[in-house]
Structures are given as structure tokens and as C-alpha cells.
Enzyme design. Structure first.
Site, short mmCIF file in Angstrom:
data_model
loop_
_atom_site.label_atom_id
_atom_site.label_comp_id
_atom_site.label_asym_id
_atom_site.label_seq_id
_atom_site.Cartn_x
_atom_site.Cartn_y
_atom_site.Cartn_z
N GLU A 8 -16.68 -20.47 -12.58
CA GLU A 8 -15.73 -21.54 -12.30
C GLU A 8 -15.29 -22.32 -13.54
OE1 GLU A 8 -16.47 -24.08 -8.97
OE2 GLU A 8 -17.49 -22.50 -7.87
N ASP A 81 -19.87 -20.75 -7.84
CA ASP A 81 -21.00 -21.57 -7.40
C ASP A 81 -21.60 -21.10 -6.07
OD1 ASP A 81 -20.83 -23.13 -9.63
OD2 ASP A 81 -19.71 -24.76 -8.69
N ASP A 83 -22.19 -22.16 -3.11
CA ASP A 83 -21.97 -22.94 -1.91
C ASP A 83 -20.70 -22.45 -1.24
OD1 ASP A 83 -20.00 -23.86 -3.60
OD2 ASP A 83 -20.63 -25.95 -3.59
N GLU A 85 -17.65 -23.71 -1.12
CA GLU A 85 -16.47 -23.74 -1.98
C GLU A 85 -16.52 -22.61 -3.00
OE1 GLU A 85 -13.68 -25.75 -1.86
OE2 GLU A 85 -14.52 -26.33 0.08
N TYR A 304 -28.54 -26.39 -8.98
CA TYR A 304 -27.22 -26.73 -8.42
C TYR A 304 -27.31 -28.02 -7.62
CZ TYR A 304 -22.58 -25.97 -6.48
OH TYR A 304 -21.26 -26.09 -6.14
N ARG A 306 -25.16 -29.49 -5.40
CA ARG A 306 -24.56 -29.66 -4.07
C ARG A 306 -25.40 -28.90 -3.05
NH1 ARG A 306 -20.07 -29.38 -7.50
NH2 ARG A 306 -18.81 -31.27 -7.45
N HIS A 351 -29.86 -23.79 0.15
CA HIS A 351 -30.18 -23.75 -1.26
C HIS A 351 -31.39 -24.62 -1.55
CE1 HIS A 351 -26.30 -21.90 -1.53
NE2 HIS A 351 -25.70 -22.98 -1.08
#
Length: 891
Positions: A8, A81, A83, A85, A304, A306, A351
């Protein structure tokens, strides 16, 4: 053999490229490569929810770079990432590349890593998988829902409630929480209560305090003593009583550590302990995750950020236990590892919790590599992570029951104290107060002196204190996030953006770290509760979140969920077309009665106009929002601003009608203090030619006297002639605050008070300083000097800089100037954030940069809308609920 790896951010790309070596080419997507255009018709419910995607100019260049690299590669690895998104970005990249026909049967794999360390990245590369289709479906459903709510509900607000900005699926429910709490505060009725305690002395001369817990053979509940008469009676009983220790009980108590941080608990802790906003916390955490230069090597310091999971990976637990044994000793290591599970509603725990990537990187050892904010947040994460696997703290809690006897009238008192016998996990915290969320010491009074059963005590003093119950506190960012998580509203990754939207829309402001709903926000909430009740209900929103989670688990079809939602929602939207303004005002008058019609000190009817005495007051809707006006308009032109302070302040300060302050000695005209649609102001004279001056920020109507009114109405103030130019220097208050004016040039003053007090010497100095900065701060062509250099743009075309302009700080790259969001610290902006702002700005302006016109044309052509091909679409008629929405609504 060469593979293209897509991540990203460019910072992450550079680090991962070092880890993977020459067989890989790592490129950055710079976040999402396409989005739904901010216009009506981007989601088509009557065409089976077909979604039209648009690639902006900047993203078109990223896609071209990836496509060109893929032509000479052996395969594609999507490493965005870990997740929802991130999964969606990978899906978007792959979908666009398929449309460009550059995949050509080459293998495509998806890898995820929870930390940017060499081991985590290499382990992930060894275990590739396919794109998680249910997770992408959940993203598509969530994106479509947010779009449909924002682009159908917001226009209803614009038509029926002028001044309202937007509504959103999660945003509006979060706003309702803040407004409901304000209503609770307004309805709250304070009650009196008394507490009684005794200062007693042991035979050894040590004093301690015990509080009254029972009297007349009955246990006293909290706030049971409701008036001074009852308190006086009990105080008299205690004053004449003898005291003896009934029992002394010492009981061991264990306190266990909290689990490692999730996104929401990190935001809460950073807010309460560091004073960070949710968005600031996530910005700093992003940098710690992506990597910091540690002695010449860029290393990700945390996992991470989130996540709603509270468990650490087995290898991380083992590493934490080794670090505990090495740094604190074996006694601090529990026999077995600790395992945690979340209590938050709808948590997925997909996660790991947020933790250090290496527990041996003690904050003090890497202090020199981090800035202040990074160090504070890393210190918070490291301590919480290491403490989560440490032994329990062992506390001895002592409870002393005392009997008071006054001629047969008896009462009971209690003293409670505690002492830490073994600090356990508390040793991880340098300041034990940092761990205050771990315990409730409301009854504890610290260490008690030696007290023995059946011994007599001497009375030293009886304390009787009056108290009044207080209303529930306003939400802080931290407590609102905690409440949203408890209710299952929104997701950890959305909280910061949701709160930022509420501030940006002026629906709430932050005062002393508390969220204060503004009149605009309360009007929106009252409107939605009156006419869209279902869609701002907490349970409905949480149930919808649960359905989205079930989509990601493969248990529900995303189109079915959208159909069920849209059927009822569209009907509700259509019904509002029949709403008349009078219906809306009647509903708002009732829902916001405490705000619109505050009680008056004289007890008169707050709905009757006090100026004309016959008209009824009501909300009125104007071009700039709502205000209170009289039904006898135009004969009676009384108006009052509807503000977050409530009308009560305006009424109590006599602003329901002009307040005379005295006459201007020069003109003879009367000075009056008045309240208008835009707040309190001073007026000199009457009629359309009367001079008016609004009260500056921070000035309260009750503090305005004749002298202040004269000073304000007389602005601008002549200070004196400049000794070099001979031209007058004056001071005043303008749109951008207090200022000095000399020869057509302005210089800022620090405060409103300076406008009335600054002398000639100081004024000359300030003007000289401003001229010096202006002369030295202009580059060729008149461009302001850079506040911060961010390095070269990855596309070329020059450096990225942060500059300060007439309308505030902005990011500059070539001919692209992107204003920083309100409240953003120019010195804290990162390269990734700057690139995103530049990309958004370039996209809105047709991709215009320093490139030649032909290039711009190519970029514009690449921005044409493309359609999703995830599912087959059925053609149907476009819905009737057509709007002219121009702005994208946040959740």
C-alpha cells in the site's frame, strides 16, 4: 525469475524490497486505486446494485507502473494490509489489471503479514493464498450501504433542514450518542446528599479515617442521607459516641493485567493518558507499524494497528515470557501463559492484538530513534504488551468495622486500606498511576495503621460534608469509542474517521477534551430520530454490522443484505417527500424543547415572545440554518441564535431584548447589546445605517459593560504613525482574528485584548517581523517558503513540501496545492498522507500536474468509470430517488 509485489505505501515498499531481494519488484498502490465517484448513480439498486468505479489520475499512473512491471514478470503477489480494506485494495488492483489484460494466466497470490519485520514478511511469502472473496463481498456491501445512506439521506437533510451538511450510516448514530448524553444532562435534576466520617486515633497514637455505613440498625445506602437535618442528627450521635473496633479482616486480593491493546483500547488509552485524538493516535501508530530507521535499518516496531483481537501469536507470547524473565526475574513470570478473549460486541478477532514486534526493544533503548509522539505511543504499547503476560499483583486489603455507641444509640463505621505485597505486572509501569484503569480503589484509603480487634479508639473529629449529585459527563473521544465498541456500532478502523467527520461538519466541538454537540448536530439528530427512527437506532446499526460480519464469514449473500436494507430505506426516503416544513418544525420544537425554549428565571412561558408579548416562539429555518423567531414577524422581528450553549444563556443575560449600555459621547446614539442569528453583538443607533460589531470569541454577554462596548464599536483603533513611513498603524478584528494594519499590509496579533492595548513600539516591531518573514519566506514566483520537506515525489516532477498559505497550511507538489484537513499539524504530516492529499486534489482537477497537456489528457481518459465484475448484474430501471448530491458522505 521475477515477481511483482504490490503493497500500500512507498515506505513499506522500500523496506519489504530489502527483505525479499533481487527476485522481487515491490511497488506501492498508495492506498485505494479506485473509488465510487462522488455523484448520484454510482451504486444502482435497480441494476442489482451494480457499482461504477472510477480511477483518478494519480492512481492511473500507479496502475500503469504495476501493469508495465507485470509484463516482464513471472507472477503477481498482492501484499496489502491484513484487513478488510487491504483485501479490497488487492481485489481492486487485480480487477483493474484483468481489465487491462496484463495478467495473461500468470499466477496471482495474496499474502498477509501482521508486522513489517524480515521474519514476518518471509513467513507470509511462504504461505500464499487466494483473495478472500467473502471478505471482499463484505467490503462491497459496506461501501454500497454507506454510499446509499449518504447520497440519499444527505439530500433530504439539505431540502428539509437548511444548514445541515451530511448524514451517514455510522456517523449519524455516533452523533446521536453525543446528543442523547446532552439531553440527559439537560433533564438531570441534582439531588442533595451528605457524607459523614470520623477521624479516629488508635492507642498507639496513629490517626485514620472511617466513614459512616450504618445507623439506627440499618445499613446506609450511597447517598442515603438526603438533607442537612438528618446529617446534623447523625453527626450529633457520632460527636458524643464512644468507639471500639469490632472486627479487623485482612484478605489477599489478586489483580490481573489487562490484555494487549486493540485499536479502540489503544485510542482510549492514548486519549486519556497522552491527550492524543483518535486520528493522531492512528497516524503515529501507522508510522511505528510501517517502520522506523533503527541504526541504519528500517524496522516495523509494532504489529498491525487495525484490529479487534486481544490475543498475541504463540511465538510472541514466548518472546514476551523470555523478556519478562530476563528483565524482571522468574517470580514475575506466571506458571502458564495468559490467554485473552474480547468482550466487545461483534468482535472478529481475526488478527493479533497490537504489540511490539520485539519485546527486547525496550522503549529507553530506542528513545533516540523516535520523535516524542512515537516514543510515548510505543512506550504505552510495549508496557501493555509485556504486562499482559506477567504475574498478578498481590494486594492485602484490610477492612476494619467499628462500633459507635452514644447512650444506646448505635452506628457503624468502616475503614478500608490496602498494601501491595507483590507488585507483579505493575512493575512494568514506571508510574503505577499509568495502570489506573486496572482497579477501582473508591473504598481504599491506602495503608492503615496497626489496628486490633476490641480495642478502644479516641475520637478526634467528625466530618459532615454536603454534596450534590452530578449529571453524567459528556463523552470524550475515548469514552465515545468505548461506548460504540460496546454497542457494536462501526468498526475499529472507522472510529477515527467518524469522529473527524463530526468535527469537520461542525456537528460537535471539543471543549476540555469533551465532545459538545452543536446546535446543528442536535437538529440533525432530532430530525433523524423523528423521521428516520430505525436508521439511528443502536440495535439496528449493530445488527447490520453483524450481518456484514456474517458476509465476511461466508454465511450471508451480500446482495441479499443490500436488497433487504434498500427496500425499507427507499420507502422511507420517498415518504419524506410529502413532509412539509411545518411538520419538521413541530417535531423539532418538541424534540429540542430544552434547547429551543429554556426555562426563564421569572417563570413565564418560554414559548411566548417577551418582546411583543403575544407571538409564539418557534424554530425557523433560514439559509444558514435554524434560529428562533416570533410568529408575529414582520411586525415583531425578534430572533435568537440557536447555539450549543442553549437559549438559556441568552435569556438570562437579557438578550431576548436589546440591553441599553449608554450613549456614544460623540454621536449621542445609544449603545445596545443584542442577540442575532449569528450571536450577540453591539449596536450603535437604529435603522439600517446603525453600526454593529459582533462579540469576539471568548467574550461573554454578561461581561459586557459600557467601556467594552465603546472600545469594540470604535474599532479600528488608531495606534499611531509609523516612525519611518509616517503612515497610521491601526488595530482591529477581522475574519481571521485580531490584526494590525499599516500601509495596506496586515500583521497578526496574538489575542483580542492586544487589539485594545498594543502600543506603538510593539506594533512597529510586529510589522517589521511580518515584513522580514514575508521577504525571507518567499521563493521565486512568490511561493511561500517550505515549512517541511518531504522528499521527491515517486512519480518525479519535483519535491513534496508543506507550506503555509493565506488560507492555512497546504501540501505542494509542482502545480498541485492540497489544503491540509482542519486541525492537522503541518509538522506531523507524513509522505503517505501528503501523497494521498495530492492524489485526491489532482483527481478532482482532472489530474492536472506539471506534466504536458497530452499527459493530462491520458490521465483524464484513464479516469473513466469502470464497472465491477464480481457478480452478474440484472438490468433494471434506475430508482426514482434521484439526487444531485455532489459530496461524498463519510460513514
Amino acid at each position: 525469475m521475477m515477481n511483482v509485489v504490490v503493497v500500500e505505501s512507498p515506505a513499506k515498499a522500500k523496506t519489504i524490497n530489502k527483505y525479499l531481494g533481487p527476485g522481487y519488484k515491490v511497488l506501492a498502490s498508495f492506498g485505494h486505486v479506485r473509488d465510487l465517484p462522488a455523484k448520484d448513480g454510482s451504486v444502482l439498486p435497480d441494476q442489482d446494485f451494480e457499482m461504477l468505479w472510477e480511477v483518478d489520475g494519480a492512481s492511473q499512473k500507479r496502475i500503469k507502473d504495476i501493469a508495465d512491471a507485470l509484463k516482464t514478470s513471472d507472477g503477481l503477489i498482492l501484499a496489502t494490509d491484513p484487513d478488510r480494506e487491504g483485501e479490497a485494495i488487492s481485489w481492486h488492483v487485480l480487477d483493474v489489471l484483468n481489465k487491462k489484460r496484463v495478467i495473461n494466466g500468470k499466477p496471482v497470490k495474496r499474502v498477509v503479514f501482521n508486522a513489517i519485520t524480515k521474519k514476518a514478511v518471509l513467513d507470509a511469502m511462504a504461505e500464499p493464498r487466494d483473495i478472500d472473496v467473502p471478505l471482499v463481498d463484505a467490503y462491497l456491501a459496506r461501501r454500497a450501504l454507506d454510499y446509499l445512506v449518504g447520497f440519499n439521506l444527505s439530500p433530504v437533510l439539505w431540502r428539509k433542514l437548511p444548514g445541515a451538511r451530511s448524514a451517514g450510516r455510522v456517523q449519524s448514530v455516533a452523533l446521536r450518542l453525543v446528543c442523547d448524553r446532552e439531553s440527559e444532562i439537560e433533564r438531570f435534576i441534582s439531588e442533595e446528599y451528605w457524607n459523614l466520617s470520623a477521624i479516629l486515633k488508635t492507642p498507639r497514637g496513629d490517626e485514620f479515617e472511617a466513614r459512616l455505613v450504618s445507623a439506627d440498625g440499618k445499613r446506609l445506602q450511597p447517598r442515603a442521607i438526603g438533607n442537612g437535618e438528618e446529617a446534623g442528627r447523625l453527626k450529633a450521635l457520632l460527636e458524643g459516641a464512644s468507639y471500639v473496633v469490632d472486627t479487623v479482616e485482612a484478605k489477599p486480593v489478586k489483580r490481573n493485567p489487562s490484555p494487549p491493546f486493540t485499536t479502540s483500547t489503544l485510542q482510549q488509552a492514548a486519549s486519556s493518558k497522552l491527550g492524543f485524538s483518535a486520528s493522531r493516535t492512528m497516524q503515529v501508530a501507522q508510522k511505528l507499524y510501517e517502520g522506523v530507521d533503527i541504526g541504519g535499518e528500517t524496522v516495523g516496531l509494532i504489529t498491525y494497528m487495525r484490529t479487534d483481537g486481544v490475543q498475541m501469536a504463540p511465538e510472541a507470547i514466548d518472546a514476551a515470557r523470555r523478556a519478562i524473565a530476563n528483565q524482571f526475574g522468574d517470580r514475575y513470570l506466571p506458571e502458564k501463559a495468559r490467554f485473552y478473549s474480547t468482550k466487545a460486541k461483534n468482535a472478529q478477532e481475526a488478527h493479533e492484538a497490537i504489540r511490539p514486534t520485539d519485546f527486547d526493544r525496550v522503549p529507553d533503548r530506542i528513545r533516540k530513534f523516535l520523535d516524542d509522539d512515537q516514543l510515548k505511543l510505543y512506550d504505552l504499547i510495549w508496557k501493555r504488551g509485556i504486562a499482559s503476560q506477567m504475574a498478578s499483583a498481590e494486594i492485602e486489603r484490610t477492612t476494619v468495622e467499628i462500633l459507635a455507641d452514644n447512650a444506646g444509640k448505635k452506628a457503624g463505621l468502616r475503614a478500608v486500606g490496602s498494601v501491595i505485597r507483590f507488585d507483579g505486572f505493575i512493575a512494568a509501569y514506571t508510574d503505577q498511576k499509568e495502570d489506573s484503569e486496572q482497579s477501582d480503589d473508591s473504598e481504599e484509603g491506602g495503608r492503615l495503621p496497626e489496628i486490633n480487634a476490641r480495642e478502644n479508639l479516641a475520637k478526634q473529629k467528625i466530618n459532615s460534608t454536603q454534596h450534590f449529585t452530578e449529571p453524567p459527563p459528556r463523552y470524550s473521544e475515548a469514552s465515545l469509542i468505548k461506548k460504540m465498541e460496546e454497542l457494536g456500532i462501526g468498526r475499529p478502523s472507522t472510529y477515527a474517521a467518524t469522529l473527524a467527520t463530526l468535527r469537520d461538519r461542525d456537528y460537535v466541538t471539543i471543549d476540555k477534551r469533551k465532545l459538545v454537540p452543536q446546535a446543528k448536530g442536535r437538529l440533525v439528530t432530532a430530525f433523524l430520530e423523528s423521521f428516520f427512527t430505525k436508521y439511528v437506532e443502536y440495535d439496528f446499526t449493530a445488527d447490520l454490522e453483524e450481518k456484514l460480519d456474517r458476509i465476511s464469514a461466508g454465511e450471508l449473500n451480500w446482495k441479499d443484505v443490500l436488497r433487504d436494507f434498500w427496500r425499507d430505506f427507499f420507502t422511507q426516503i420517498e415518504d419524506t417527500k410529502e413532509l412539509r416544513v411545518t411538520n419538521v418544525l413541530d417535531a423539532l420544537n418538541d424534540a429540542l424543547a430544552p434547547l429551543v425554549f429554556p426555562k426563564r428565571e421569572d417563570g413565564s412561558d418560554p414559548r411566548i415572545c417577551q418582546v411583543c408579548g403575544t407571538g409564539n416562539l418557534s424554530l425557523k429555518l433560514g439559509k444558514y440554518g435554524a434560529f428562533v423567531g416570533c410568529s408575529n414577524y414582520p411586525e415583531c422581528n425578534y430572533t435568537r441564535q440557536l447555539s450549543s450553549e442553549g437559549g438559556a444563556e441568552a435569556e438570562s443575560n437579557g438578550l431576548n431584548e436589546p440591553k441599553a449600555l449608554g450613549a456614544d459621547p460623540v454621536t449621542g446614539e445609544e449603545l445596545t447589546l443584542r442577540s442575532g442569528r449569528f450571536g450577540p453583538y453591539i449596536q450603535r443607533g437604529e435603522g439600517k445605517d446603525a453600526k454593529r460589531a459582533s462579540l469576539p470569541r471568548g467574550w461573554k454577554p454578561e461581561d459586557i459593560d459600557y467601556e467594552k462596548a465603546m472600545a469594540l464599536i470604535s474599532l479600528p483603533r488608531d495606534i499611531g504613525k509609523h516612525p519611518e513611513t509616517g503612515k497610521m498603524i491601526s488595530s482591529g478584528i477581522g475574519r481571521y482574528g485580531p490584526f494590525l494594519l499599516h500601509d495596506g499590509s496586515y500583521a497578526n496579533l496574538e489575542s483580542v485584548e492586544d487589539v485594545f492595548t498594543v502600543g506603538l513600539n510593539r506594533a512597529v516591531t510586529l510589522i517589521a517581523e511580518k515584513q522580514s518573514k514575508a521577504a525571507g519566506g518567499k521563493a521565486r514566483g512568490g511561493t511561500p517558503a517550505a515549512l517541511k520537506e518531504l522528499g521527491e515525489h515517486p512519480d518525479g516532477g519535483g519535491a513534496i513540501t508543506v507550506r503555509d498559505g493565506k488560507y492555512g497550511p497546504y501540501v505542494n507538489w509542482g502545480k498541485v496545492n492540497a489544503t491540509l484537513p482542519k486541525g492537522t499539524d503541518p509538522q506531523a504530516i507524513t509522505v503517505e498522507e501528503a501523497l494521498a492529499l495530492i492524489a485526491a486534489k489532482a483527481g478532482r482537477s482532472g489530474g492536472a500536474t506539471k506534466k504536458a497537456p497530452a499527459k493530462a489528457k491520458t490521465a483524464a481518459a484513464g479516469a473513466k468509470a469502470t464497472k465491477t465484475t464480481a457478480k452478474p448484474k440484472a438490468a433494471a430501471k434506475k430508482p426514482a430517488a434521484k439526487t444531485a448530491a455532489k459530496k461524498k458522505s463519510a460513514e
